[in-house]
Design a protein around this motif. Structure first.
Motif, PDB file in Angstrom:
ATOM      1  N   VAL A  25       0.877  -1.168   0.000  1.00 16.81           N
ATOM      2  CA  VAL A  25       0.000   0.000   0.000  1.00 16.81           C
ATOM      3  C   VAL A  25       0.915   1.219   0.000  1.00 16.81           C
ATOM      4  CG1 VAL A  25      -1.757   1.303   1.246  1.00 16.81           C
ATOM      5  CG2 VAL A  25      -1.828  -1.189   1.266  1.00 16.81           C
ATOM      6  N   GLU A  26       0.726   2.102  -0.980  1.00 23.16           N
ATOM      7  CA  GLU A  26       1.601   3.259  -1.122  1.00 23.16           C
ATOM      8  C   GLU A  26       0.802   4.495  -1.460  1.00 23.16           C
ATOM      9  OE1 GLU A  26       3.953   1.858  -4.388  1.00 23.16           O
ATOM     10  OE2 GLU A  26       5.459   0.966  -3.064  1.00 23.16           O
ATOM     11  N   SER A  27       1.410   5.641  -1.191  1.00 23.77           N
ATOM     12  CA  SER A  27       0.849   6.888  -1.656  1.00 23.77           C
ATOM     13  C   SER A  27       0.926   6.860  -3.174  1.00 23.77           C
ATOM     14  CB  SER A  27       1.669   8.061  -1.102  1.00 23.77           C
ATOM     15  OG  SER A  27       1.170   9.262  -1.590  1.00 23.77           O
ATOM     16  N   VAL A  34      -4.585   6.304  -3.523  1.00 21.71           N
ATOM     17  CA  VAL A  34      -3.777   5.349  -2.775  1.00 21.71           C
ATOM     18  C   VAL A  34      -3.613   4.121  -3.663  1.00 21.71           C
ATOM     19  CG1 VAL A  34      -3.713   3.865  -0.729  1.00 21.71           C
ATOM     20  CG2 VAL A  34      -4.670   6.171  -0.565  1.00 21.71           C
ATOM     21  N   GLU A  35      -2.383   3.642  -3.810  1.00 18.92           N
ATOM     22  CA  GLU A  35      -2.115   2.457  -4.627  1.00 18.92           C
ATOM     23  C   GLU A  35      -2.081   1.217  -3.745  1.00 18.92           C
ATOM     24  OE1 GLU A  35       1.420   2.767  -6.976  1.00 18.92           O
ATOM     25  OE2 GLU A  35       0.707   4.559  -8.012  1.00 18.92           O
ATOM     26  N   VAL A  36      -2.900   0.234  -4.107  1.00 16.73           N
ATOM     27  CA  VAL A  36      -2.959  -1.034  -3.391  1.00 16.73           C
ATOM     28  C   VAL A  36      -2.600  -2.124  -4.397  1.00 16.73           C
ATOM     29  CG1 VAL A  36      -4.439  -2.607  -2.097  1.00 16.73           C
ATOM     30  CG2 VAL A  36      -4.778  -0.136  -1.886  1.00 16.73           C
ATOM     31  N   PHE A  60     -11.290  -9.068  -8.895  1.00 20.70           N
ATOM     32  CA  PHE A  60      -9.963  -8.453  -8.969  1.00 20.70           C
ATOM     33  C   PHE A  60      -8.916  -9.395  -9.572  1.00 20.70           C
ATOM     34  CE2 PHE A  60     -12.101  -6.279  -5.398  1.00 20.70           C
ATOM     35  CZ  PHE A  60     -12.090  -4.999  -5.918  1.00 20.70           C
ATOM     36  N   ARG A  61      -9.360 -10.371 -10.351  1.00 15.66           N
ATOM     37  CA  ARG A  61      -8.486 -11.394 -10.921  1.00 15.66           C
ATOM     38  C   ARG A  61      -7.310 -10.821 -11.703  1.00 15.66           C
ATOM     39  NH1 ARG A  61     -11.238 -16.035 -14.169  1.00 15.66           N
ATOM     40  NH2 ARG A  61     -12.365 -15.761 -12.253  1.00 15.66           N
ATOM     41  N   ASN A  62      -7.545  -9.898 -12.585  1.00 13.41           N
ATOM     42  CA  ASN A  62      -6.492  -9.358 -13.451  1.00 13.41           C
ATOM     43  C   ASN A  62      -5.962  -8.006 -12.976  1.00 13.41           C
ATOM     44  OD1 ASN A  62      -6.661 -11.554 -15.276  1.00 13.41           O
ATOM     45  ND2 ASN A  62      -8.493 -10.654 -16.169  1.00 13.41           N
ATOM     46  N   THR A  63      -6.221  -7.657 -11.732  1.00  8.74           N
ATOM     47  CA  THR A  63      -5.821  -6.361 -11.199  1.00  8.74           C
ATOM     48  C   THR A  63      -4.394  -6.419 -10.680  1.00  8.74           C
ATOM     49  OG1 THR A  63      -8.096  -5.906 -10.563  1.00  8.74           O
ATOM     50  CG2 THR A  63      -6.406  -4.566  -9.531  1.00  8.74           C
ATOM     51  N   ARG A  64      -3.538  -5.584 -11.240  1.00 12.34           N
ATOM     52  CA  ARG A  64      -2.173  -5.474 -10.730  1.00 12.34           C
ATOM     53  C   ARG A  64      -2.114  -4.463  -9.592  1.00 12.34           C
ATOM     54  NH1 ARG A  64       0.818  -4.092 -15.846  1.00 12.34           N
ATOM     55  NH2 ARG A  64      -0.469  -5.360 -17.169  1.00 12.34           N
ATOM     56  N   THR A  65      -2.783  -3.319  -9.793  1.00 14.87           N
ATOM     57  CA  THR A  65      -2.783  -2.256  -8.800  1.00 14.87           C
ATOM     58  C   THR A  65      -4.146  -1.600  -8.756  1.00 14.87           C
ATOM     59  OG1 THR A  65      -0.448  -1.800  -9.253  1.00 14.87           O
ATOM     60  CG2 THR A  65      -1.662  -0.105  -8.078  1.00 14.87           C
ATOM     61  N   LEU A  66      -4.681  -1.438  -7.553  1.00 19.93           N
ATOM     62  CA  LEU A  66      -5.912  -0.657  -7.366  1.00 19.93           C
ATOM     63  C   LEU A  66      -5.507   0.776  -7.072  1.00 19.93           C
ATOM     64  CD1 LEU A  66      -8.027  -2.870  -4.936  1.00 19.93           C
ATOM     65  CD2 LEU A  66      -8.669  -2.200  -7.228  1.00 19.93           C
TER      66      LEU A  66
END
Length: 107
Positions: A25-27, A34-36, A60-66
């Motif tokens: 989890v990052e700014s 917010v990047e998750v 969220f199967r193909n999710t690299r970053t939210l």
């Protein structure tokens, strides 16, 4: 050996409160987000499968970053071990359970 960091991220989306687990989890690089990333889901090989966990894994199967807007993030917690991921109704707080599909009735 370093223990891997695990975060419980709680956020609001489309009238539902999502509780997901992620390793990072990052700014965000995008201002106001917010990047998750590195989402963590249970891998079930047995007969008992949690429908909510399955639904989240499919969504969220193909999710690299939210990239979550800061306003939608309710809480970010550092946790020692993964609990149960969930989708809850924002107003009542009750879990949203996908009902078991019943066959259509003949007319």
């Amino acid at each position: 050996m370093t223990a891997r960091t695990l975060h419980k991220v709680t956020f609001l989306s489309h009238g539902k409160v999502y509780e997901l687990y992620a390793q990072r989890v990052e700014s965000g690089r995008l201002w106001g987000f917010v990047e998750v990333s590195d989402l963590v889901f249970d891998v079930h090989d047995g007969l008992v499968v949690d429908p909510t966990e399955e639904r989240l894994r499919d969504e969220f199967r193909n999710t690299r970053t939210l990239h979550l807007p800061m306003q939608s993030v309710l809480r970010i917690e550092d946790v020692e071990k993964k609990g149960q991921s969930a989708i809850r109704d924002a107003e009542s707080g009750e879990k949203v359970v996908t009902p078991f599909p019943f066959p259509a009735r003949p007319r």
